[in-house]
Design a protein around this motif. Sequence first.
Motif, PDB file in Angstrom:
ATOM      1  N   ASN A  15      -3.446  13.807  -3.540  1.00 30.02           N
ATOM      2  CA  ASN A  15      -4.436  12.954  -4.181  1.00 30.02           C
ATOM      3  C   ASN A  15      -4.141  11.526  -3.744  1.00 30.02           C
ATOM      4  O   ASN A  15      -3.021  11.049  -3.901  1.00 30.02           O
ATOM      5  CB  ASN A  15      -4.328  13.044  -5.710  1.00 30.02           C
ATOM      6  CG  ASN A  15      -4.715  14.405  -6.202  1.00 30.02           C
ATOM      7  OD1 ASN A  15      -5.886  14.743  -6.238  1.00 30.02           O
ATOM      8  ND2 ASN A  15      -3.734  15.205  -6.586  1.00 30.02           N
ATOM      9  N   LEU A  18      -6.478   5.495  -4.437  1.00 25.73           N
ATOM     10  CA  LEU A  18      -6.520   4.495  -5.500  1.00 25.73           C
ATOM     11  C   LEU A  18      -5.473   3.399  -5.356  1.00 25.73           C
ATOM     12  O   LEU A  18      -5.538   2.391  -6.051  1.00 25.73           O
ATOM     13  CB  LEU A  18      -6.365   5.179  -6.869  1.00 25.73           C
ATOM     14  CG  LEU A  18      -7.439   6.200  -7.228  1.00 25.73           C
ATOM     15  CD1 LEU A  18      -7.166   6.784  -8.604  1.00 25.73           C
ATOM     16  CD2 LEU A  18      -8.822   5.593  -7.165  1.00 25.73           C
ATOM     17  N   VAL A  51      -7.516  15.270  -1.498  1.00 29.70           N
ATOM     18  CA  VAL A  51      -8.494  14.820  -2.492  1.00 29.70           C
ATOM     19  C   VAL A  51      -8.501  13.296  -2.467  1.00 29.70           C
ATOM     20  O   VAL A  51      -7.505  12.662  -2.834  1.00 29.70           O
ATOM     21  CB  VAL A  51      -8.136  15.332  -3.902  1.00 29.70           C
ATOM     22  CG1 VAL A  51      -9.116  14.804  -4.921  1.00 29.70           C
ATOM     23  CG2 VAL A  51      -8.088  16.845  -3.921  1.00 29.70           C
ATOM     24  N   PHE A  52      -9.608  12.715  -2.003  1.00 29.20           N
ATOM     25  CA  PHE A  52      -9.738  11.266  -1.996  1.00 29.20           C
ATOM     26  C   PHE A  52     -10.390  10.867  -3.311  1.00 29.20           C
ATOM     27  O   PHE A  52     -11.543  11.187  -3.574  1.00 29.20           O
ATOM     28  CB  PHE A  52     -10.587  10.795  -0.812  1.00 29.20           C
ATOM     29  CG  PHE A  52     -10.590   9.310  -0.666  1.00 29.20           C
ATOM     30  CD1 PHE A  52      -9.560   8.670  -0.004  1.00 29.20           C
ATOM     31  CD2 PHE A  52     -11.621   8.551  -1.191  1.00 29.20           C
ATOM     32  CE1 PHE A  52      -9.557   7.294   0.130  1.00 29.20           C
ATOM     33  CE2 PHE A  52     -11.627   7.179  -1.059  1.00 29.20           C
ATOM     34  CZ  PHE A  52     -10.593   6.547  -0.396  1.00 29.20           C
ATOM     35  N   LYS A  53      -9.638  10.173  -4.142  1.00 26.59           N
ATOM     36  CA  LYS A  53     -10.118   9.765  -5.463  1.00 26.59           C
ATOM     37  C   LYS A  53     -11.065   8.575  -5.338  1.00 26.59           C
ATOM     38  O   LYS A  53     -10.810   7.644  -4.585  1.00 26.59           O
ATOM     39  CB  LYS A  53      -8.945   9.363  -6.363  1.00 26.59           C
ATOM     40  CG  LYS A  53      -7.957  10.467  -6.614  1.00 26.59           C
ATOM     41  CD  LYS A  53      -8.489  11.383  -7.665  1.00 26.59           C
ATOM     42  CE  LYS A  53      -7.407  12.347  -8.085  1.00 26.59           C
ATOM     43  NZ  LYS A  53      -7.669  13.001  -9.304  1.00 26.59           N
ATOM     44  N   MET A  54     -12.153   8.619  -6.078  1.00 27.03           N
ATOM     45  CA  MET A  54     -13.109   7.519  -6.127  1.00 27.03           C
ATOM     46  C   MET A  54     -13.077   6.934  -7.528  1.00 27.03           C
ATOM     47  O   MET A  54     -13.091   7.680  -8.511  1.00 27.03           O
ATOM     48  CB  MET A  54     -14.520   8.011  -5.803  1.00 27.03           C
ATOM     49  CG  MET A  54     -14.645   8.668  -4.443  1.00 27.03           C
ATOM     50  SD  MET A  54     -14.323   7.571  -3.072  1.00 27.03           S
ATOM     51  CE  MET A  54     -15.798   6.603  -3.044  1.00 27.03           C
ATOM     52  N   LYS A  55     -13.026   5.605  -7.630  1.00 21.61           N
ATOM     53  CA  LYS A  55     -12.971   4.953  -8.927  1.00 21.61           C
ATOM     54  C   LYS A  55     -13.700   3.619  -8.857  1.00 21.61           C
ATOM     55  O   LYS A  55     -13.509   2.844  -7.919  1.00 21.61           O
ATOM     56  CB  LYS A  55     -11.521   4.738  -9.348  1.00 21.61           C
ATOM     57  CG  LYS A  55     -11.378   4.177 -10.743  1.00 21.61           C
ATOM     58  CD  LYS A  55      -9.918   4.091 -11.147  1.00 21.61           C
ATOM     59  CE  LYS A  55      -9.814   3.541 -12.556  1.00 21.61           C
ATOM     60  NZ  LYS A  55      -8.432   3.394 -12.975  1.00 21.61           N
ATOM     61  N   ARG A  60     -15.378   2.046  -4.983  1.00 23.23           N
ATOM     62  CA  ARG A  60     -16.777   2.472  -4.990  1.00 23.23           C
ATOM     63  C   ARG A  60     -17.766   1.363  -4.647  1.00 23.23           C
ATOM     64  O   ARG A  60     -18.822   1.625  -4.089  1.00 23.23           O
ATOM     65  CB  ARG A  60     -17.138   3.071  -6.341  1.00 23.23           C
ATOM     66  CG  ARG A  60     -16.427   4.398  -6.558  1.00 23.23           C
ATOM     67  CD  ARG A  60     -16.930   5.065  -7.757  1.00 23.23           C
ATOM     68  NE  ARG A  60     -18.283   5.545  -7.483  1.00 23.23           N
ATOM     69  CZ  ARG A  60     -18.894   6.440  -8.206  1.00 23.23           C
ATOM     70  NH1 ARG A  60     -18.315   6.958  -9.241  1.00 23.23           N
ATOM     71  NH2 ARG A  60     -20.103   6.816  -7.906  1.00 23.23           N
TER      72      ARG A  60
END
Length: 74
Positions: A15, A18, A51-55, A60
């Motif tokens: 992951n 971020l 898993v590329f986390k988007m926040k 974003r």
Amino acid sequence: MNTRKGCENPYVTFNFGLDTSKKGRRVAFLMLEAYEQGDDRGNPFIFPNMVFKMKSGVNREEDTENYDLGYGKL
């Protein structure tokens, strides 16, 4: 290294996306770049799961620091 019934290979899920530190961004960029290139024959990697986390506020929106790693690469 085989596990369970002797026929399943262990795998890892990474992951990322971020971390806004210089080193964290570099690691994320290099992981995406290597995954994009594939193996030495150009075949895509199956493992590890990535898993590329988007926040919101991190990657974003266009004015956020990690935008170039996520939406900026699409």
